[in-house]
Motif scaffolding. Sequence first.
Motif, PDB file in Angstrom:
ATOM      1  N   ARG A  55       0.837  -1.215   0.000  1.00 28.48           N
ATOM      2  CA  ARG A  55       0.000   0.000   0.000  1.00 28.48           C
ATOM      3  C   ARG A  55       0.863   1.253   0.000  1.00 28.48           C
ATOM      4  O   ARG A  55       0.533   2.241  -0.650  1.00 28.48           O
ATOM      5  N   PHE A  56       1.991   1.198   0.725  1.00 27.96           N
ATOM      6  CA  PHE A  56       2.892   2.348   0.736  1.00 27.96           C
ATOM      7  C   PHE A  56       3.475   2.604  -0.641  1.00 27.96           C
ATOM      8  O   PHE A  56       3.590   3.753  -1.070  1.00 27.96           O
ATOM      9  N   ILE A  57       3.850   1.542  -1.354  1.00 27.89           N
ATOM     10  CA  ILE A  57       4.402   1.693  -2.704  1.00 27.89           C
ATOM     11  C   ILE A  57       3.357   2.306  -3.627  1.00 27.89           C
ATOM     12  O   ILE A  57       3.656   3.217  -4.409  1.00 27.89           O
ATOM     13  N   VAL A  58       2.112   1.841  -3.544  1.00 26.89           N
ATOM     14  CA  VAL A  58       1.034   2.410  -4.362  1.00 26.89           C
ATOM     15  C   VAL A  58       0.836   3.875  -4.013  1.00 26.89           C
ATOM     16  O   VAL A  58       0.701   4.733  -4.897  1.00 26.89           O
ATOM     17  N   PHE A  59       0.825   4.193  -2.711  1.00 20.25           N
ATOM     18  CA  PHE A  59       0.668   5.578  -2.270  1.00 20.25           C
ATOM     19  C   PHE A  59       1.798   6.457  -2.796  1.00 20.25           C
ATOM     20  O   PHE A  59       1.570   7.566  -3.267  1.00 20.25           O
ATOM     21  N   ALA A  60       3.030   5.959  -2.723  1.00 23.08           N
ATOM     22  CA  ALA A  60       4.173   6.737  -3.200  1.00 23.08           C
ATOM     23  C   ALA A  60       4.070   6.992  -4.699  1.00 23.08           C
ATOM     24  O   ALA A  60       4.332   8.107  -5.168  1.00 23.08           O
ATOM     25  N   ASN A  61       3.674   5.979  -5.465  1.00 18.10           N
ATOM     26  CA  ASN A  61       3.522   6.162  -6.913  1.00 18.10           C
ATOM     27  C   ASN A  61       2.414   7.159  -7.236  1.00 18.10           C
ATOM     28  O   ASN A  61       2.563   7.993  -8.135  1.00 18.10           O
ATOM     29  N   GLU A  62       1.302   7.087  -6.508  1.00 19.07           N
ATOM     30  CA  GLU A  62       0.220   8.046  -6.728  1.00 19.07           C
ATOM     31  C   GLU A  62       0.640   9.457  -6.336  1.00 19.07           C
ATOM     32  O   GLU A  62       0.245  10.434  -6.986  1.00 19.07           O
ATOM     33  N   SER A  63       1.445   9.586  -5.297  1.00 17.88           N
ATOM     34  CA  SER A  63       1.927  10.900  -4.876  1.00 17.88           C
ATOM     35  C   SER A  63       2.814  11.521  -5.953  1.00 17.88           C
ATOM     36  O   SER A  63       2.712  12.720  -6.243  1.00 17.88           O
ATOM     37  N   VAL A  64       3.672  10.707  -6.543  1.00 14.26           N
ATOM     38  CA  VAL A  64       4.534  11.207  -7.613  1.00 14.26           C
ATOM     39  C   VAL A  64       3.684  11.643  -8.805  1.00 14.26           C
ATOM     40  O   VAL A  64       3.919  12.702  -9.411  1.00 14.26           O
ATOM     41  N   ALA A  65       2.666  10.854  -9.146  1.00 14.93           N
ATOM     42  CA  ALA A  65       1.788  11.206 -10.267  1.00 14.93           C
ATOM     43  C   ALA A  65       1.054  12.517  -9.987  1.00 14.93           C
ATOM     44  O   ALA A  65       0.906  13.363 -10.882  1.00 14.93           O
ATOM     45  N   GLU A  66       0.591  12.724  -8.743  1.00 14.09           N
ATOM     46  CA  GLU A  66      -0.100  13.970  -8.393  1.00 14.09           C
ATOM     47  C   GLU A  66       0.852  15.155  -8.423  1.00 14.09           C
ATOM     48  O   GLU A  66       0.476  16.251  -8.832  1.00 14.09           O
ATOM     49  N   ALA A  67       2.087  14.946  -7.993  1.00 13.69           N
ATOM     50  CA  ALA A  67       3.059  16.039  -8.004  1.00 13.69           C
ATOM     51  C   ALA A  67       3.376  16.473  -9.432  1.00 13.69           C
ATOM     52  O   ALA A  67       3.666  17.648  -9.680  1.00 13.69           O
ATOM     53  N   LYS A  68       3.307  15.531 -10.372  1.00 13.97           N
ATOM     54  CA  LYS A  68       3.551  15.880 -11.774  1.00 13.97           C
ATOM     55  C   LYS A  68       2.408  16.703 -12.362  1.00 13.97           C
ATOM     56  O   LYS A  68       2.601  17.426 -13.341  1.00 13.97           O
ATOM     57  N   LYS A  69       1.219  16.636 -11.765  1.00  8.40           N
ATOM     58  CA  LYS A  69       0.068  17.382 -12.260  1.00  8.40           C
ATOM     59  C   LYS A  69       0.066  18.832 -11.798  1.00  8.40           C
ATOM     60  O   LYS A  69      -0.686  19.639 -12.333  1.00  8.40           O
ATOM     61  N   VAL A  70       0.895  19.157 -10.823  1.00 12.21           N
ATOM     62  CA  VAL A  70       0.890  20.501 -10.249  1.00 12.21           C
ATOM     63  C   VAL A  70       1.410  21.497 -11.278  1.00 12.21           C
ATOM     64  O   VAL A  70       2.402  21.250 -11.962  1.00 12.21           O
ATOM     65  N   ALA A  71       0.733  22.637 -11.371  1.00 10.62           N
ATOM     66  CA  ALA A  71       1.187  23.710 -12.260  1.00 10.62           C
ATOM     67  C   ALA A  71       2.174  24.568 -11.481  1.00 10.62           C
ATOM     68  O   ALA A  71       1.791  25.457 -10.722  1.00 10.62           O
ATOM     69  N   TRP A  72       3.461  24.266 -11.628  1.00 10.05           N
ATOM     70  CA  TRP A  72       4.486  24.976 -10.889  1.00 10.05           C
ATOM     71  C   TRP A  72       4.680  26.355 -11.491  1.00 10.05           C
ATOM     72  O   TRP A  72       4.616  26.539 -12.708  1.00 10.05           O
ATOM     73  N   PRO A  73       4.939  27.382 -10.660  1.00  6.45           N
ATOM     74  CA  PRO A  73       5.133  28.736 -11.201  1.00  6.45           C
ATOM     75  C   PRO A  73       6.451  28.832 -11.964  1.00  6.45           C
ATOM     76  O   PRO A  73       7.400  28.099 -11.692  1.00  6.45           O
ATOM     77  N   SER A  74       6.464  29.782 -12.898  1.00  7.62           N
ATOM     78  CA  SER A  74       7.701  29.993 -13.650  1.00  7.62           C
ATOM     79  C   SER A  74       8.699  30.751 -12.776  1.00  7.62           C
ATOM     80  O   SER A  74       8.378  31.229 -11.688  1.00  7.62           O
ATOM     81  N   ARG A  75       9.906  30.876 -13.275  1.00  6.86           N
ATOM     82  CA  ARG A  75      10.942  31.595 -12.531  1.00  6.86           C
ATOM     83  C   ARG A  75      10.529  33.048 -12.323  1.00  6.86           C
ATOM     84  O   ARG A  75      10.709  33.603 -11.239  1.00  6.86           O
ATOM     85  N   LYS A  76       9.975  33.655 -13.355  1.00  2.75           N
ATOM     86  CA  LYS A  76       9.557  35.057 -13.260  1.00  2.75           C
ATOM     87  C   LYS A  76       8.464  35.223 -12.196  1.00  2.75           C
ATOM     88  O   LYS A  76       8.519  36.153 -11.383  1.00  2.75           O
ATOM     89  N   GLU A  77       7.474  34.342 -12.211  1.00  2.00           N
ATOM     90  CA  GLU A  77       6.395  34.421 -11.220  1.00  2.00           C
ATOM     91  C   GLU A  77       6.934  34.231  -9.805  1.00  2.00           C
ATOM     92  O   GLU A  77       6.505  34.922  -8.865  1.00  2.00           O
ATOM     93  N   THR A  78       7.877  33.310  -9.639  1.00  2.00           N
ATOM     94  CA  THR A  78       8.458  33.060  -8.323  1.00  2.00           C
ATOM     95  C   THR A  78       9.217  34.283  -7.824  1.00  2.00           C
ATOM     96  O   THR A  78       9.077  34.676  -6.665  1.00  2.00           O
ATOM     97  N   LEU A  79      10.011  34.891  -8.700  1.00  2.00           N
ATOM     98  CA  LEU A  79      10.760  36.081  -8.298  1.00  2.00           C
ATOM     99  C   LEU A  79       9.825  37.243  -7.975  1.00  2.00           C
ATOM    100  O   LEU A  79      10.059  37.992  -7.019  1.00  2.00           O
ATOM    101  N   GLN A  80       8.754  37.415  -8.759  1.00  4.91           N
ATOM    102  CA  GLN A  80       7.804  38.489  -8.487  1.00  4.91           C
ATOM    103  C   GLN A  80       7.100  38.276  -7.145  1.00  4.91           C
ATOM    104  O   GLN A  80       6.961  39.215  -6.357  1.00  4.91           O
ATOM    105  N   THR A  81       6.677  37.074  -6.886  1.00  6.43           N
ATOM    106  CA  THR A  81       6.000  36.781  -5.624  1.00  6.43           C
ATOM    107  C   THR A  81       6.949  36.984  -4.446  1.00  6.43           C
ATOM    108  O   THR A  81       6.561  37.550  -3.416  1.00  6.43           O
ATOM    109  N   THR A  82       8.190  36.547  -4.591  1.00  5.90           N
ATOM    110  CA  THR A  82       9.178  36.733  -3.531  1.00  5.90           C
ATOM    111  C   THR A  82       9.428  38.209  -3.279  1.00  5.90           C
ATOM    112  O   THR A  82       9.520  38.637  -2.125  1.00  5.90           O
ATOM    113  N   ALA A  83       9.522  38.994  -4.341  1.00 11.22           N
ATOM    114  CA  ALA A  83       9.734  40.441  -4.185  1.00 11.22           C
ATOM    115  C   ALA A  83       8.552  41.088  -3.469  1.00 11.22           C
ATOM    116  O   ALA A  83       8.742  41.965  -2.614  1.00 11.22           O
ATOM    117  N   ILE A  84       7.345  40.661  -3.783  1.00 13.91           N
ATOM    118  CA  ILE A  84       6.162  41.213  -3.113  1.00 13.91           C
ATOM    119  C   ILE A  84       6.188  40.869  -1.630  1.00 13.91           C
ATOM    120  O   ILE A  84       5.897  41.723  -0.776  1.00 13.91           O
TER     121      ILE A  84
END
Length: 117
Positions: A55-84
């Motif tokens: 079950r842990f192996i299945v959970f870990a694989n599903e977690s990796v699949a969900e992490a790949k679905k995340v819309a990560w911010p671009s470098r520019k967006e990250t720098l702008q948010t950090t500056a704010i």
Amino acid sequence: MTDQLKLALAIALLIAGVAGFYVFADQIMAVRVLSVLAGLGAGVAVAWFTEPGRRFIVFANESVAEAKKVAWPSRKETLQTTAIVFGFVVVMALFLWLTDKSLEWVLYDLILGWKKS
């Protein structure tokens, strides 16, 4: 019941590996670390074949699949948010400092009359 026995064995192997670290106190550090790693590896290998391990192996694989679905911010967006965030922190620090000094002036100088020399 067999899964519980396997998990108990896995924990016992891990404990044996850690105990080996102290049993081999007169050996070089590499042997002592290898003892811990061998106990950890053997414990993980035994735990792998239990239902909770699968079950842990299945959970870990599903977690990796969900992490790949995340819309990560671009470098520019990250720098702008950090500056704010940094800008907001500076503004809040100035506001709190001014509030503190104003209250200090009102309390100590005006109300209590404790003028600083």
